[in-house]
Design an enzyme around this catalytic site. Structure first.
Site, PDB file in Angstrom:
ATOM      1  CG  ASP A 439      44.197  40.614  45.169  1.00 29.19           C
ATOM      2  OD1 ASP A 439      43.127  41.111  45.553  1.00 29.19           O
ATOM      3  OD2 ASP A 439      44.915  41.116  44.290  1.00 29.19           O
ATOM      4  CG  HIS A 440      38.552  39.112  49.772  1.00 24.65           C
ATOM      5  ND1 HIS A 440      37.970  38.061  49.111  1.00 24.65           N
ATOM      6  CD2 HIS A 440      37.784  39.326  50.872  1.00 24.65           C
ATOM      7  CE1 HIS A 440      36.895  37.655  49.766  1.00 24.65           C
ATOM      8  NE2 HIS A 440      36.763  38.406  50.839  1.00 24.65           N
ATOM      9  NE  ARG A 441      42.903  43.671  43.917  1.00 23.71           N
ATOM     10  CZ  ARG A 441      43.925  44.184  43.252  1.00 23.71           C
ATOM     11  NH1 ARG A 441      43.789  45.339  42.638  1.00 23.71           N
ATOM     12  NH2 ARG A 441      45.085  43.563  43.187  1.00 23.71           N
ATOM     13  CB  ILE A 443      41.277  34.485  45.929  1.00 26.23           C
ATOM     14  CG1 ILE A 443      42.160  34.176  44.705  1.00 26.23           C
ATOM     15  CG2 ILE A 443      41.082  33.244  46.773  1.00 26.23           C
ATOM     16  CD1 ILE A 443      43.612  34.043  45.019  1.00 26.23           C
TER      17      ILE A 443
END
Ligand code: CAO
Length: 472
Positions: A439-441, A443
């Protein structure tokens, strides 16, 4: 004598389930532990076993019935004697209470994350048959979701919305329990839907229209799917239409919700598992003698739990509504299991405290339970991250979808022997391809790269951690 079969505690936050199918008829002989009813709760579809052997005397429920925990579903004629009954009943109750207690402990953290859900369910339960009702219900439950359950969140992303939501708690809405359930499943905040029915009652059409509008506004693809007009396939050839079963519906809802809500990024790496494979071969007999199979997945469970200890963000959940990261201090890992009913994800708890032998055993047992329809909803809750190993089937790499509310998933593909250039020459090495969806939000790419490299290095140096952790 006669025995009552009741719906036992299924999970700490579930107090009812729906009958999907009766697997036995009156007059049938049943064995102890035989599945007698297929049921569906908010969390999963499962089969209810009987605690006793005997003959089915009476079936108290029908398909589609909503059954409460503790409600009698069936009566069996058994051959055991009267005096044994209270003791056995007591023991069964004790076990059920113990299980419930354990489940509560296991999901204590998860409960903290969703305190309103049970409350709302209770409220619904207390007014099950009223077709028109007006209640004050907190909207939090509508925002909860679960990978197995497939509910869609409608979380607020910033403070003004949260305040607006607080005001909504005091608003009255007229909607039946089934409409509220539909709204939850579609991720619709029922307090925002305008009712077009009599006395402004909210109808299913209102909820669906709101959901479509909501997804359209967010540019998502679900609306496209719903609006998408199917071509007339029969004009091209013969077709057959079959209904989606409940597991497939849940998987479909959960996957689209996850895909639409989590900005996924995929990262790939390769581990040289030549040494590990030699180790696995060497110790497989030892593990077999203890009734388990030493597989790549069992070893990965151990390695992943250690990686989660070293990288706490991957063991966390993102609470956007409260602008918080929830770091979990326990290490529960889900394992994707391929079953003939579809993908199920049972959870192995406290992986960091278990030896590889006990993990191998537990993994084998859970996978078998999942495939034999014996898995209970509670077995699939409380996972922090998951492993999806397709290596036994094939493929060089893949990009698994994250199970919300996790923030990452580890994909495992097939080990192959590849030429690797070492010390000036090509040598045959066993290479395991790994993929990490994150989850790029929460990590960043560099963290993901370090995390996956850490796992690769742990696999490349198996003796560092192979037998860590207490026996359980
Ligand atoms: N590379 C090469 N071979 C592998 C492998 C890998 N990565 N992983 C497993 N294998 C082999 C095993 O060694 C075993 O071979 P043998 O029978 O010769 O010993 C065979 O494949 C079957 O393994 P297994 O399934 O018995 O054992 P496991 O513990 O590795 O896997 C489980 C357990 C539950 C993960 C697996 O059975 C399964 O269901 N996988 C599918 C998961 C899935 O559907 N994922 C997609 C979800 S969408 O994200």
């Amino acid at each position: 004598m006669t025995r009552e079969i009741k719906l036992p505690e299924i999970a700490s936050n579930i107090d009812h389930a729906t009958v999907l199918a009766l697997l036995v008829s009156v007059g049938d002989k049943v064995e102890k532990d035989q599945n007698i009813i297929e049921m569906e709760s908010d969390k999963a579809t499962f089969e209810l076993p009987t605690n006793y052997a005997g003959t089915v005397k009476e079936i108290k429920v029908g398909e589609g019935d909503d059954v409460k925990v503790g409600q009698v579903v069936m009566i069996l004629e058994t051959e055991d004697e009267e005096p044994g009954e209270p003791q056995q009943e007591e023991q069964a109750n004790d076990e059920s209470q113990q299980k419930q207690q354990q489940a509560k402990e296991h999901t204590a953290e998860a409960e903290k994350e969703k305190p309103e859900k049970k409350e709302e369910d209770k409220k619904e339960e207390s007014k099950p048959q009223q077709s028109e009702e007006t209640t004050h219900q907190k909207p939090e439950a509508e925002k909860q979701d679960d990978p197995e359950q497939g509910q869609v969140k409608d979380k607020k992303q910033d403070k003004p919305d949260v305040e607006e939501q607080d005001n909504e708690e005091h608003k009255e809405v007229a909607a039946s329990p089934s409409i509220r359930r539909l709204a939850r499943e579609l991720g619709v905040n029922i307090y925002r839907v305008e009712g077009t029915g009599p006395y402004e009652r909210i109808t299913s059409e209102d909820v669906k229209a709101y959901a479509k509008d909501m997804v359209k506004k967010s540019g998502g693809s679900a609306a496209e799917q719903e609006d998408y007009e199917m071509p007339d396939f029969s004009s091209f050839g013969q077709v057959e239409r079959k209904p989606l079963d409940s597991i497939r519906q849940k998987i479909a809802t959960a996957m689209s919700a996850s895909w639409q809500n989590i900005p996924h990024v995929f990262h790939f790496d390769k581990a040289d598992v030549t040494q590990l494979e030699a180790f696995r071969k060497k110790y497989s007999k030892h593990v077999e003698s203890q009734g388990a199979k030493l597989t790549v997945t069992a070893i990965l469970l151990k390695v992943l739990s250690k990686a989660l200890e070293a990288f706490p963000k991957f063991n966390a959940s993102l609470d956007m509504a409260n602008a918080e990261i929830i770091y979990k201090k326990y290490y529960n890992i889900g394992v994707a299991v391929d079953t003939d009913r579809g993908l199920l994800v049972p959870v192995i708890r406290n992986v960091n405290n278990k030896s590889i032998v006990s993990l191998s055993k537990e993994l084998g047992e859970l996978a078998e339970k999942a495939r034999n329809k014996k898995i209970m909803p509670d077995d699939m809750q409380g996972g922090n991250m998951a492993i999806s190993n397709l290596g036994g089937i094939g493929g060089t790499n893949f990009t698994p979808i994250i199970y919300r509310p996790n923030v990452a998933i580890l994909g495992v593909s097939r080990t192959t022997t590849e030429p690797v250039f070492i010390d000036g020459e090509f040598k045959p090495r066993m290479i395991l391809p790994l993929s990490l969806s994150y989850d790029h939000r929460l990590i960043d790419g560099a963290e993901a790269a370090r995390f996956l490299r850490w796992i690769c290095e742990a696999l490349e140096n198996p003796f560092l951690m192979m037998f860590e952790g207490g026996e359980q």
